[in-house]
Enzyme design. Structure first.
Site, PDB file in Angstrom:
ATOM      1  N   ASP A   1      -4.213   4.679   6.248  1.00  0.00           N
ATOM      2  CA  ASP A   1      -2.518   4.551   5.486  1.00  0.00           C
ATOM      3  C   ASP A   1      -2.820   4.042   4.550  1.00  0.00           C
ATOM      4  O   ASP A   1      -1.656   2.497   3.711  1.00  0.00           O
ATOM      5  CB  ASP A   1      -1.365   3.439   6.993  1.00  0.00           C
ATOM      6  CG  ASP A   1       0.052   3.796   6.739  1.00  0.00           C
ATOM      7  OD1 ASP A   1       0.392   4.569   6.320  1.00  0.00           O
ATOM      8  OD2 ASP A   1      -0.100   2.321   7.210  1.00  0.00           O
TER       9      ASP A   1
ATOM     10  N   ASP B   1      -4.271  -3.754   5.272  1.00  0.00           N
ATOM     11  CA  ASP B   1      -3.386  -2.807   6.661  1.00  0.00           C
ATOM     12  C   ASP B   1      -4.413  -2.238   7.435  1.00  0.00           C
ATOM     13  O   ASP B   1      -4.108  -0.759   6.836  1.00  0.00           O
ATOM     14  CB  ASP B   1      -2.282  -3.247   5.935  1.00  0.00           C
ATOM     15  CG  ASP B   1      -1.449  -2.102   7.108  1.00  0.00           C
ATOM     16  OD1 ASP B   1      -2.273  -2.863   8.227  1.00  0.00           O
ATOM     17  OD2 ASP B   1      -0.087  -2.605   7.619  1.00  0.00           O
TER      18      ASP B   1
ATOM     19  N   LYS C   1      -1.449   3.213   0.750  1.00  0.00           N
ATOM     20  CA  LYS C   1      -0.025   3.534  -0.115  1.00  0.00           C
ATOM     21  C   LYS C   1       0.389   2.454  -0.623  1.00  0.00           C
ATOM     22  O   LYS C   1      -0.249   1.564  -0.732  1.00  0.00           O
ATOM     23  CB  LYS C   1       0.888   3.876   0.978  1.00  0.00           C
ATOM     24  CG  LYS C   1       1.565   2.450   2.174  1.00  0.00           C
ATOM     25  CD  LYS C   1       2.571   3.294   2.737  1.00  0.00           C
ATOM     26  CE  LYS C   1       2.843   1.893   3.762  1.00  0.00           C
ATOM     27  NZ  LYS C   1       3.999   2.342   4.846  1.00  0.00           N
TER      28      LYS C   1
ATOM     29  N   ASN D   1       0.273  -0.701   0.744  1.00  0.00           N
ATOM     30  CA  ASN D   1      -0.562  -1.504   1.248  1.00  0.00           C
ATOM     31  C   ASN D   1      -1.696  -2.205   0.687  1.00  0.00           C
ATOM     32  O   ASN D   1      -2.873  -2.064   0.307  1.00  0.00           O
ATOM     33  CB  ASN D   1      -1.118  -0.942   2.297  1.00  0.00           C
ATOM     34  CG  ASN D   1      -0.477  -0.662   3.714  1.00  0.00           C
ATOM     35  OD1 ASN D   1       0.668  -1.022   4.153  1.00  0.00           O
ATOM     36  ND2 ASN D   1      -0.454   0.333   4.473  1.00  0.00           N
TER      37      ASN D   1
ATOM     38  N   THR E   1       1.846   7.376   6.454  1.00  0.00           N
ATOM     39  CA  THR E   1       3.163   7.105   5.692  1.00  0.00           C
ATOM     40  C   THR E   1       3.431   9.077   5.425  1.00  0.00           C
ATOM     41  O   THR E   1       2.613   9.455   4.878  1.00  0.00           O
ATOM     42  CB  THR E   1       3.446   6.640   4.703  1.00  0.00           C
ATOM     43  OG1 THR E   1       3.570   5.371   5.594  1.00  0.00           O
ATOM     44  CG2 THR E   1       5.332   6.954   4.291  1.00  0.00           C
TER      45      THR E   1
END
Length: 458
Positions: free
Chosen positions: A150, A168, A152, A155, A190
């Site tokens: 994840d 995260d 991005k 994060n 995402t």
């Protein structure tokens, strides 16, 4: 006049408000709310002993159990204990009561990279610095068998020195999450940052999918917007599947070349991290760290214990003249489960190579010293029935550093745990199989998992 800390013994007092200070386990003072999600709130905190600022993530245990997410929380704890790196948010401590789980983490006060990009695209040198730090952190995660899944800008946090910190790990995966085909199958992340192979639901390589996400992030910080955009989600997916995007005119030639190799729809043709680190655009001004090591263990209290149970020592009783002992209950539990020693390490990282021996602790220590000499490893420390040795040659992640610790579980039974402190995981696995096993075969009673290859710390 500042109020004295109040001692709280009831769960509902931990988060009380008003004139009294909010003290957690007599160790941390809870401050302002920093953010919140569906099951958790994050507060600014202060270590009462050191005055260090921390972030305290408070999770409602009943809610996560109801949603079936307890395994995810446990996994996040395990992962964050594995990935201690200058560009990853550090987890300092995990505590729990019957109702709450508390993650005490490094406080990063610079905010999200996303907020910085939202104000406008970054200059190439700044984008390069953040990308170098991101790739360095991701490479370290992969070397320890962790795939973030994840990645991005939301994060990615920035500290007071403008250094990037990956955060995260709630959706991250470990080697045991692979299916029989050796691939991951959980569709997560995402959409705008997810690799095409993840969207296809046919299984994917976590390392390659993380690299795709890094490519999207690099594009975003340089452009100020996403490479794959469309109001219709299916149309956006179509662009992702085809890797259909355009470069803005201000991208440099070298930046475009690198992104073109990162955002390749076919994961088998996508650039690898070693390839990234050889890329001319990436290499500019990059000083690759030699190695990273775990300096201090993360303390943790079992997620099912209450306040009073947390204050009792359950694991080890040490003395200067003998190795540490495991408590009798844990030993009996291990014997009753077919001598599966995993129960002995229920509250430890459970990431080392284990074997049992009927030899005395002093005999085992002598054998470990001989092992170090035979393999040309330098003895960095040797005390309290714990040996730390370091290899002479530089590997992919610097010099391999290994710790071996002897524990007594009964007068005639000892457990020896090997673990990797620094260096490359594959090199550590080879060291265990080709050097440790042959050198120690005459003192080993049983490896954990009789015919298994020693487990490596990922």
């Amino acid at each position: 006049m500042e109020e004295k800390p109040t001692k709280h013994t009831q769960e509902n007092n931990h988060l009380s408000y008003g004139s009294a200070r909010n003290i957690v386990f007599d160790k941390y003072e809870m401050g302002r709310l920093l953010g919140q999600g569906t099951f958790a709130k994050v507060y600014h905190g202060r270590n009462l002993r050191t005055s260090e600022s921390v972030a305290i993530k408070v999770i409602n245990k009943d809610q996560v159990k109801k949603e079936g997410l307890m395994e995810q929380i446990t996994r996040e704890i395990a992962v964050m204990r594995l990935v201690r790196h200058p560009n990853i948010v550090e987890i300092k401590e995990v505590m729990a009561t019957k109702q709450k789980i508390y993650f005490v983490m490094e406080y990063i006060k610079g905010g999200e990279l996303f907020a910085k990009v939202a104000k406008g695209r970054l200059k190439e040198d700044a984008a390069r610095k953040y990308f170098q730090q991101l790739v360095s952190a991701v490479d370290f995660c992969h070397s320890r068998g962790v795939w973030h899944r994840d990645l991005k800008p939301e994060n990615l946090l920035l500290d007071e020195n403008e250094n990037l910190k990956v955060s995260d790990f709630g959706l991250s995966a470990l080697p045991e999450h692979h299916r029989n085909d050796g691939l991951l199958h959980t569709q997560c992340g995402t959409p705008a940052y997810v690799a095409p192979e993840v969207l296809r639901k046919r299984g994917y390589d976590g390392e390659k999918s993380d690299i795709w996400s890094c490519g999207v992030i690099l594009y975003v910080v340089l452009a100020g917007y996403l490479p794959f955009q469309d109001e219709n989600l299916m149309k956006m997916y179509s662009k992702v599947f085809k890797s259909e995007f355009e470069f803005p005119p201000w991208f440099s030639y070298d930046a475009k070349r690198l992104i073109s190799r990162l955002l390749v729809a076919d994961p088998q043709k996508r650039i690898t991290i070693p390839g990234i680190m050889k890329n001319p655009w990436f290499c500019k001004g990059f000083n690759r760290p030699i190695a990273f090591s775990i300096q201090e263990p993360v303390t943790e209290t079992p997620l099912e214990q209450d306040d009073e149970a947390q204050k009792k020592e359950l694991e080890l009783k040490r003395s200067k003249s003998s190795p540490p002992f495991y408590n009798a209950f844990a030993f009996i539990s291990s014997m009753s489960s077919g001598f599966d020693l995993s129960n002995l390490f229920e509250n430890r990282t459970r990431s080392g190579t284990l074997f049992t021996s009927k030899c005395s602790a002093s005999s085992i220590m002598s054998k470990l010293e001989s092992l170090a000499k035979k393999t040309n490893f330098k003895m960095v420390s040797n005390k309290d029935f714990k040996v730390r040795m370091q290899g002479a040659s530089e590997g992919r992640k610097g010099k391999l550093s290994v710790t071996a610790e002897v524990f007594e579980v009964a007068p005639e039974v000892a457990v020896v745990e090997f673990s990797k402190e620094a260096g490359d995981t594959l090199e550590y696995g080879k060291f265990c199989e080709e050097d440790v096993r042959p050198a120690l075969k005459d003192i080993v009673w049983s490896w954990q998992g009789e015919n298994s290859v020693p487990r490596t710390e990922m």
